[in-house]
Write an enzyme that holds these catalytic residues in place. Structure first.
Site, mmCIF file in Angstrom:
data_model
loop_
_atom_site.group_PDB
_atom_site.id
_atom_site.type_symbol
_atom_site.label_atom_id
_atom_site.label_comp_id
_atom_site.label_asym_id
_atom_site.label_seq_id
_atom_site.Cartn_x
_atom_site.Cartn_y
_atom_site.Cartn_z
ATOM 1 N N ASP A 154 -3.560 7.372 -3.552
ATOM 2 C CA ASP A 154 -4.867 7.995 -3.748
ATOM 3 C C ASP A 154 -5.104 9.066 -2.690
ATOM 4 O O ASP A 154 -4.378 9.135 -1.696
ATOM 5 C CB ASP A 154 -5.978 6.934 -3.717
ATOM 6 C CG ASP A 154 -5.803 5.900 -2.609
ATOM 7 O OD1 ASP A 154 -4.646 5.524 -2.312
ATOM 8 O OD2 ASP A 154 -6.810 5.483 -2.019
ATOM 9 N N CYS A 165 -14.624 -21.379 20.312
ATOM 10 C CA CYS A 165 -14.047 -21.349 18.963
ATOM 11 C C CYS A 165 -13.268 -22.629 18.695
ATOM 12 O O CYS A 165 -12.554 -23.110 19.564
ATOM 13 C CB CYS A 165 -13.128 -20.129 18.865
ATOM 14 S SG CYS A 165 -12.027 -20.158 17.451
ATOM 15 N N ASP A 176 0.864 -1.184 0.000
ATOM 16 C CA ASP A 176 0.000 0.000 0.000
ATOM 17 C C ASP A 176 0.901 1.235 0.000
ATOM 18 O O ASP A 176 2.107 1.149 0.222
ATOM 19 C CB ASP A 176 -0.962 -0.038 1.200
ATOM 20 C CG ASP A 176 -2.173 0.879 0.995
ATOM 21 O OD1 ASP A 176 -2.232 1.586 -0.027
ATOM 22 O OD2 ASP A 176 -3.056 0.891 1.870
ATOM 23 N N CYS A 215 -10.743 -23.070 16.678
ATOM 24 C CA CYS A 215 -9.419 -22.878 16.065
ATOM 25 C C CYS A 215 -8.334 -23.567 16.912
ATOM 26 O O CYS A 215 -8.557 -23.879 18.078
ATOM 27 C CB CYS A 215 -9.128 -21.391 15.866
ATOM 28 S SG CYS A 215 -8.335 -20.578 17.259
HETATM 29 N N1 GUN Z 1 -6.094 1.539 3.479
HETATM 30 C C1 GUN Z 1 -7.275 1.757 4.086
HETATM 31 N N2 GUN Z 1 -8.005 2.645 3.375
HETATM 32 C C2 GUN Z 1 -7.268 2.995 2.310
HETATM 33 C C3 GUN Z 1 -7.501 3.867 1.192
HETATM 34 O O1 GUN Z 1 -8.545 4.506 1.054
HETATM 35 N N3 GUN Z 1 -6.488 3.954 0.263
HETATM 36 C C4 GUN Z 1 -5.336 3.236 0.381
HETATM 37 N N4 GUN Z 1 -4.400 3.364 -0.563
HETATM 38 N N5 GUN Z 1 -5.109 2.413 1.418
HETATM 39 C C5 GUN Z 1 -6.067 2.297 2.360
HETATM 40 ZN ZN ZN Z 2 -9.992 -19.469 18.403
#
Ligand code: GUN
Ligand code: ZN
Length: 651
Positions: free
Chosen positions: A122, A272, A87, A274
């Site tokens: 963005d 759970c 990201d 898991c």
């Molecule tokens: N991670 C959480 N929300 C966003 C977003 O709107 N844009 C980007 N690039 N990463 C994110």
């Molecule tokens: Zn669990």
């Protein structure tokens, strides 16, 4: 490249190819915080079987590891040989107000560290942003998406959709971004909605974005990491999710479950299955951040697997409706869905395996039932009669339970019979059509369902043209029926079922075209039901026992082709593909030029050449939008190829 093999709602089980392997969708991308990896990436691969993870290029590029990531590449740095998405820092700009990097810089960095999927920078639209602000940010996001596309070289790019709560801006942003060379489209700006359980707004945002997006591209929902929302988001066509929640909640001593969140310290047992919860007493788990994170991640992956199971089985709607009971905000979002039925219905398969279960009063508003009511209004032709016998909801299939009543009434009254069902009116001759016979409904209904059934019924009855309708209340109704509709009625139920189903399935006028001539039926020895319909010696239709709908034969396709003008029922293919399809090969989406916008996944279709010559009869697996967008995968499975007419053969 993305391709799908199963679908339900807008959800799909697909494969996304990356430079580090294939990823099966819907997929969960665990977030790896490079400064604080609570579960090491090797464990994500080996113990959790993660095919892909996501980390943050902005954090990597500014932190102490910058040089080693650049030197080693992100895979070696993390010790993960699967796919890595990075990201860009847009989320950090939401948290901190600004980031200290440009779009071009962050794209360049992601290329240099070898990200399999790199994200543009963005501009994060907050839900509170007014139209003017959101417009400005969408324009800038689109500009940066273009810039990122021009800089990406061979890195697969993630384009982001912003626009806050402004649905037209979302749609425009989605449209612009998905025309570019992006491999994944990501819906951004939704974390504030998720954090405050604004799921109704989330639904509006996802649907608006999906309307603009290219359906052949996988869709990532940024920041959606709580298992509570996976079924709903997947149903609406989100294929990828990233979860930092597993780690964040663990830090706060909280445990994720598919129905919500609980404080570990308040639990004596988690309930759970898991490995963490099976192997450790609760008091150990609640004090151990790593165990908490592992439990959370197990639950998240299991929730994704459950979504995939539901897609394959065709009961994702049921899962969503059931899960909506976990939180009132989800229930509200479920009620929002019916407002978007026109769009959702385009993607809804014509049938599925197994029965449709009533879950709550929302069930009646599912797209498949909306379609039934809509087609009844548009396509079904009510037979002439002096009145309408309205039968109450009953054991299914209706005709079986009501046969004695119908015989008695029609011996002395000229009426047509329709069941006022919980899903809407069902003419008795359509009682086998999916899901009318194949649904499981409660014996007694709550007021909301009864009121809805009443509304659905009135909508249809008003246009059906009968002078009166009388609700069957037992033998006491007989006298009134005789008085108001004197006469009698002999119905060839096989014939009326076949006619009504043909019009319902292929459009008004189809029965006329398909059944003109001398008709005979092949009746199943086991069920006594019509199996094949033969007209003038040609086998034109087969009636499927499972869903009460027809399989179209080549002779039937020829009749419909002659009677219906293009584009009705057509899938138009490129000339190059014509010989293959005539031989019975499937229609690949990349060869589709045009298609009937009314075709739905599972519909029978006429495959034609650019000159509208019939080449095959096929079962479509996509709608028009998808056929035109996908470059991979089968658009329609050919049932029978049709050879060229003798006159069209070269001399
Ligand atoms: N991670 C959480 N929300 C966003 C977003 O709107 N844009 C980007 N690039 N990463 C994110
Ligand atoms: Zn669990």
């Amino acid at each position: 490249m993305f391709e799908f093999r199963e679908r339900d709602g807008l959800a799909r089980i697909g494969t996304m190819e990356t430079r580090h392997g294939r990823v099966t969708t819907p997929a969960l991308l665990p977030v790896v915080n490079p400064n604080r990896p609570i579960i090491p990436p090797t464990d994500l691969a080996n113990r959790f079987h993660a095919e892909i993870l996501i980390t943050n290029a902005y954090i990597l590029g500014r932190g102490p590891h910058r040089d080693s990531v650049l030197r080693q590449g992100v895979h070696e740095f993390l010790g993960f040989s699967g796919a890595v998405m990075t990201d860009s820092g847009a989320f950090q700009s939401h948290v901190y107000g600004d980031v200290n990097v440009t779009n071009a810089e962050v794209i360049d960095f992601q290329k240099r560290i070898g990200a399999d999927l790199g994200t543009m920078l963005d501009v994060f639209s907050e839900p509170s942003h007014d139209r003017a602000r959101a417009t400005k940010d969408v324009d800038e996001t689109i500009r940066r998406a273009r810039e990122a596309d021009s800089l990406r070289e061979d890195m697969a790019l993630v384009g982001a959709v912003q626009g806050g709560l402004h649905t037209d801006l979302r749609e425009r942003c989605a449209q612009e971004v998905s025309t570019l060379g992006v491999s994944v489209c990501a819906i951004g700006g939704v974390v504030p909605l998720l954090e405050s359980y604004r799921f109704q707004d989330l639904v509006r945002v996802i649907i608006a974005s999906k309307k603009g997006l290219d359906p052949s591209k996988p869709v990532h929902l940024f920041g959606a990491g709580h298992p509570l929302v996976f079924p709903l988001a997947a149903l609406l066509g989100c294929d990828l999710f990233d979860s930092a929640s597993y780690a964040k909640y663990a830090r706060d001593g909280r445990m994720l479950f598919s129905d919500g969140t609980r404080h570990a310290a308040e639990l004596r047992e988690s309930g759970c299955p898991c490995p963490v919860c099976s192997d450790h007493p609760m008091k150990d788990i609640s004090q151990n951040e790593t165990l908490l994170a592992e439990h959370n991640l197990h639950v998240c992956f299991a929730a994704i697997r459950e979504v995939r199971r539901a897609i394959a089985h065709g009961d994702l709607w049921e899962l969503v409706e059931r899960r909506a009971r976990a939180h009132p905000a989800l229930l509200v979002s479920l009620r929002e869905l019916r407002l978007h039925n026109e769009f959702l219905e385009e993607f809804e398969p014509v049938d599925r395996r197994g029965a449709l279960y009533y879950v709550g009063p929302e069930t009646a508003h599912r797209p498949i039932l909306h379609r039934f009511r809509h087609r009844l209004l548009e396509r079904y032709q009510s037979p002439p009669a002096k009145g309408l016998l309205v039968l109450p909801e009953h054991r299914r299939p209706f005709m079986e339970g009501y046969a004695p009543v119908l015989a008695r009434v029609m011996a002395s009254a000229d009426v047509h019979a329709v069941v006022k069902s919980i899903w809407g009116p069902v003419p008795v001759e359509l009682d086998q059509v999916w899901p009318m016979a194949q649904s499981v409904v409660p014996d007694s209904l709550e007021l909301e369902s009864l009121e809805a059934a009443d509304v659905f019924f009135r909508e249809w009855a008003a246009g059906a043209g009968y002078p009166f309708g009388l609700l069957w209340e037992g033998d006491s109704s007989l006298e009134e029926l005789r008085a108001r509709a004197p006469g009698n009625r002999t119905v060839d139920w096989n014939a009326s079922r076949v006619r009504a189903t043909a019009d319902y399935q292929f459009g008004r006028g189809a029965a006329e075209a398909l059944l003109r001539g001398t008709i005979s039926y092949v009746i199943s020895k086991n069920t006594g039901k019509v199996r094949n319909v033969v007209v003038d010696g040609d086998h034109v239709l087969s009636l499927r026992a499972e869903d009460g709908l027809f399989t179209l034969k080549a002779a039937g396709a020829q009749r419909l082709h002659g009677a219906f003008q293009a584009p009705r029922l057509r899938v138009v293919i490129e000339s190059d593909a014509v010989p293959f399809v005539r031989e019975g090969k499937n229609v690949f989406a990349k060869f589709v030029r045009e298609a009937d916008p009314e075709l739905r996944p599972g519909d029978e279709s006429l495959v034609v050449s650019p000159d509208d010559e019939l080449c095959a009869v096929a079962q479509s697996s996509m709608n028009r939008r998808e056929m035109l967008a996908f470059k991979r995968g089968v658009a329609a499975h050919v049932r029978e190829g049709v050879p060229p007419l003798p006159s069209a053969l070269p001399h």
